[in-house]
Design an enzyme around this catalytic site. Structure first.
Site, PDB file in Angstrom:
ATOM      1  N   ASP B 131      -6.681  -6.190  -2.362  1.00 33.32           N
ATOM      2  CA  ASP B 131      -6.908  -7.423  -3.097  1.00 33.32           C
ATOM      3  C   ASP B 131      -5.599  -7.843  -3.772  1.00 33.32           C
ATOM      4  OD1 ASP B 131      -8.498  -9.516  -3.808  1.00 33.32           O
ATOM      5  OD2 ASP B 131      -9.313  -8.551  -5.586  1.00 33.32           O
ATOM      6  N   HIS B 138      -5.354 -18.349 -12.370  1.00 35.43           N
ATOM      7  CA  HIS B 138      -6.255 -17.260 -12.761  1.00 35.43           C
ATOM      8  C   HIS B 138      -5.469 -16.150 -13.463  1.00 35.43           C
ATOM      9  CE1 HIS B 138      -9.251 -14.063 -12.594  1.00 35.43           C
ATOM     10  NE2 HIS B 138      -8.348 -13.306 -12.011  1.00 35.43           N
ATOM     11  N   GLU B 203     -15.668 -13.431  -8.691  1.00 37.35           N
ATOM     12  CA  GLU B 203     -14.321 -13.975  -8.527  1.00 37.35           C
ATOM     13  C   GLU B 203     -14.257 -14.698  -7.188  1.00 37.35           C
ATOM     14  OE1 GLU B 203     -11.183 -11.116  -9.205  1.00 37.35           O
ATOM     15  OE2 GLU B 203     -11.442 -11.280 -11.382  1.00 37.35           O
ATOM     16  N   GLU B 205     -12.536 -16.035  -4.098  1.00 38.51           N
ATOM     17  CA  GLU B 205     -11.323 -15.708  -3.344  1.00 38.51           C
ATOM     18  C   GLU B 205     -11.484 -16.124  -1.888  1.00 38.51           C
ATOM     19  OE1 GLU B 205      -9.860 -11.723  -3.794  1.00 38.51           O
ATOM     20  OE2 GLU B 205     -10.519 -11.551  -5.891  1.00 38.51           O
ATOM     21  N   ASP B 237     -15.232 -11.175  -5.211  1.00 38.02           N
ATOM     22  CA  ASP B 237     -14.791  -9.897  -5.786  1.00 38.02           C
ATOM     23  C   ASP B 237     -15.558  -9.683  -7.106  1.00 38.02           C
ATOM     24  OD1 ASP B 237     -13.267  -7.679  -6.509  1.00 38.02           O
ATOM     25  OD2 ASP B 237     -11.684  -8.908  -7.389  1.00 38.02           O
ATOM     26  N   ARG B 241     -16.558  -6.912 -16.217  1.00 42.01           N
ATOM     27  CA  ARG B 241     -15.448  -7.134 -17.150  1.00 42.01           C
ATOM     28  C   ARG B 241     -15.385  -6.102 -18.270  1.00 42.01           C
ATOM     29  NH1 ARG B 241     -12.376 -10.061 -13.887  1.00 42.01           N
ATOM     30  NH2 ARG B 241     -13.407 -11.998 -13.276  1.00 42.01           N
ATOM     31  N   GLN B 244     -13.981  -2.980 -16.714  1.00 41.77           N
ATOM     32  CA  GLN B 244     -12.577  -3.243 -16.397  1.00 41.77           C
ATOM     33  C   GLN B 244     -11.669  -3.116 -17.619  1.00 41.77           C
ATOM     34  OE1 GLN B 244     -12.048  -7.070 -14.502  1.00 41.77           O
ATOM     35  NE2 GLN B 244      -9.848  -6.813 -14.186  1.00 41.77           N
ATOM     36  N   LYS B 257     -14.683  -2.910 -10.009  1.00 38.46           N
ATOM     37  CA  LYS B 257     -14.605  -3.772  -8.828  1.00 38.46           C
ATOM     38  C   LYS B 257     -15.266  -3.171  -7.599  1.00 38.46           C
ATOM     39  CE  LYS B 257     -11.369  -6.841 -10.395  1.00 38.46           C
ATOM     40  NZ  LYS B 257     -11.424  -8.313 -10.245  1.00 38.46           N
ATOM     41  N   THR B 261     -18.501  -5.986  -2.868  1.00 40.75           N
ATOM     42  CA  THR B 261     -17.691  -7.163  -2.560  1.00 40.75           C
ATOM     43  C   THR B 261     -18.444  -7.930  -1.481  1.00 40.75           C
ATOM     44  OG1 THR B 261     -15.651  -5.950  -3.029  1.00 40.75           O
ATOM     45  CG2 THR B 261     -15.433  -7.970  -1.734  1.00 40.75           C
ATOM     46  N   GLU B 378     -13.187 -16.903 -17.153  1.00 41.72           N
ATOM     47  CA  GLU B 378     -12.305 -18.031 -17.452  1.00 41.72           C
ATOM     48  C   GLU B 378     -13.105 -19.220 -17.979  1.00 41.72           C
ATOM     49  OE1 GLU B 378      -9.035 -18.518 -14.246  1.00 41.72           O
ATOM     50  OE2 GLU B 378     -10.589 -17.258 -13.359  1.00 41.72           O
TER      51      GLU B 378
END
Lengths: 431, 431
Positions: B131, B138, B203, B205, B237, B241, B244, B257, B261, B378
């Site tokens: 990744d 971002h 996420e 992507e 992804d 949080r 993480q 993560k 996926t 975000e």
């Protein structure tokens, strides 16, 4: 935790009729590791190391428990290692008999190959490779170099820190390592340059082979983690320190590590290692208890291993001058803050699915004393203190032509020591 | 860089005799993506999406270029995608003819399956998954949350930052995601707790499929990177949080993560995307030039894609009340600081070997404006500003029962738009 038991296959009195197996540093009849090998010009197959020989298991298939035969069809250990422990134990017992009882010698001897004349291959088809960071003295030593004010981060004593590595770059012992190129930035420079790595290093680790996996979305309770561990190998996590220092924030090491990883080709099984289990070293006073999902009394009592690890360097000049390899370090594998069971359980604790053939690295295993550090960046204190070689050469990091070799021996009172075989590679110039 | 060319298969005038293909949002005859599907109760095989149908390629094997047939034997695209471009282009041309010329309809129509009645599977056997982090807005947005004083690190504009992910956790669209458990530590707490993730996020992507790999120790010059890119997909992804924030230092994200996926199951080929290539957005004044190994004039002129990406949320209450999905964001895929060719070249620049079927994620693609951010962390500014749903519910992070779906459309003047199909999954409670 349900661990393999010690039985007659571990008896120090047991002797093989294979002459080189008697007192063999790595592969006496008490070891019986599994691997994949190819005799010159022939197709790969599964074998067992015994002394200086390799036994072709398919060639003695008629003498093995019949439930084992379908597990030997492919030239990889994934199916065999994923088999129930009762099957693997039955195979171990049978191999022990076949290789120690003279009566079997006429049938078995023709299936032996001289280890010097076969090519060893990767033992498992590796799906995913994860590298942990459980060597606490290494984490502290290297943390000081990268973060002088903050060597051990607050999560270290709660989380078995790990990250994903590159499965496609793993090679068996003997395959040369090409010096990587990459971006590095000098401390006093504004911009990076791209070129051959100038701070090439090794990292001394144990590798943990996963036997049976778990489905995505399920976990591996620590009481069951032992069932998922096939065995161990030696692992060299080659590291480009200049690339690492520049690229690793914020997402961790990437090109600094994924150019090559060397492993010893034999899976030293959990069954073979049963006599060498020891208690996990007690956590220093004041350290937190592991969270409940990582706590298991049997693991605390027998989750570590009495294995001594050594690193050897031979430079090109040393080879030319016929110097013996120089031992760079020596230390016990018990310098791990987390056990391999805790690594496995933590890995699957979020539902991540492991598979048979996955490989976990422990992270570099260093001690606290001089002479026990598992990487050159630690030994040379970040490149400041060179190591002197018998030729008068010095090293802070590896030069082209240098060969690094790891060895390891498991010992226990009253037991025949067993070893891991070779984990070595020579550095080639950047292509 | 040698890129696929625009030809008659891309003509907006081309029309398929498959009625649903006309003006289809994703799969008009100009697209022709490849995937692996299984009709109900039957074995998986390779197919092409056309309108609301899937064409079984093996079933029309007699009508295809003969060199393609051996590449269709396994239910995975690895061999087909690794074939020389001339073979893939010949197949694309032939499929375009077969699906647009009425004369072929009698032979081809029996090999069509209703897409609603087949199961889509992973298109490639994925060796390694990496990744990247090339969505600069971002990286800036999330950098502010994790490191307010230091959002974009000094290496960002020199290094296409990436890290290894977990191949075994990748699932095709539609497979539910189990909320992970893990360690998290509250800001005001001394010690962590273990439990279900409380800050579950997506996420947005793009995924990049590797066609042909490179041997360990060799590199992929940027002028050749295009030859190694099979095509693109959508990639979610999923990110925990809270896990993480606690685990990611110093080695990067791991359990935050690797629990799941999600990818869209169709490989939208580099050939299909040829008309939608656009110039890389110019670097802001004062930004450094890429180092020479990442610089290529053709890539600068045509290394980005005119693809608009959208994220949609449907809560359980919204489904019960028959509300349409709520669009959370929309933005262009050109919000990438590095091109996919630069990602590929950087990845192999140290000699790391890529393989056919490897998957690279771009990293989250966000814009600078409101409504263009590719993750909830975000959008909600770190969980402080809730999103309001049409039911009156609010979200800062995902709740059980929420479904996230990505969609994407490539557009260019005078061209028929093409899309990517669905990339969606619903959140299930922690097991």
């Amino acid at each position: 935790m349900n661990l393999p038991s010690v039985d007659k296959t571990h008896s120090a009195d047991l002797a093989s009729w294979v002459p080189s197996a008697l007192g063999h540093a790595d592969f006496p009849v008490q070891n019986l590791p599994f691997g994949v090998f190819a005799p010159a010009g022939e197709r790969p197959r599964i074998g067992t190391a015994i002394g200086d020989c390799v036994l072709d298991l398919c060639a003695v298939g008629a003498l093995l428990p019949p439930e084992v035969l379908p597990l030997l069809e492919l030239p990889e250990l994934n199916a065999l290692m994923a088999a129930p422990r009762v099957v693997k134990t039955a195979l171990r017992h049978r191999l022990s008999e076949l290789l120690s009882d003279d009566a079997h010698r006429p049938m078995v001897e023709p299936a032996l190959h001289d280890a010097a004349c076969v090519e060893m291959l990767l033992p498992m088809r590796i799906g995913d490779y994860t590298d942990f960071y459980v060597g606490i003295h290494h984490a502290t030593n290297i943390g000081k170099l990268f973060r002088p004010d903050n060597p051990l981060l607050p999560n270290y004593k709660h989380v078995p820190i790990g990250y994903h590595g590159r499965a496609s770059s793993i090679r068996q012992s003997g395959v040369p390592v090409a010096r990587p190129r990459g971006q590095r930035r000098a401390n006093d420079a504004d911009v990076p340059v791209f070129g051959p790595c100038t701070r090439l290093d090794y990292e001394l680790e144990l590798g943990v082979w996963i036997s049976e996996g778990n489905a995505l979305g399920t976990t591996i309770p620590i009481a069951e983690a032992g069932e998922h561990i096939a065995g161990l190998c030696l692992l060299n996590d080659w590291s480009a320190r200049d690339i690492q220092a520049w690229e690793y924030q914020p997402l961790g090491p990437f090109l600094a590590k994924n150019f090559h990883t060397t492993i010893s080709p034999w899976v030293v099984t959990a069954e073979a290692l049963a006599p060498f289990r020891i208690a996990q070293p007690p956590r220093p006073l004041g350290d937190p208890d592991p969270l409940p999902y990582l706590r298991d009394e049997a693991d605390r009592m027998a989750g570590a291993f009495a294995i001594e690890l050594s690193v050897w360097l031979t430079s090109e000049q040393m080879r030319a001058g016929r110097y013996p390899p120089l031992r760079l370090s020596r230390g016990p594998a018990s310098n791990m803050y987390w056990t391999i069971a805790q690594m496995v359980t933590h890995h699957a604790s979020n539902g991540c699915g492991l598979n048979s053939g996955d490989l976990l690295g422990t992270g570099t295993i260093s001690g606290t004393e001089q002479g026990s550090k598992g990487s050159l960046i630690e030994i040379s204190e970040g490149g400041r203190v060179p190591v002197e070689l018998p030729t008068g050469e010095t090293r802070t990091f590896l030069l082209d032509g240098d060969e690094i070799s790891f060895s390891a021996t498991a010992t226990a009172p009253g037991r025949a020591p067993i070893g891991f075989g070779e984990c070595r590679a020579v550095i080639r110039p950047a292509p």
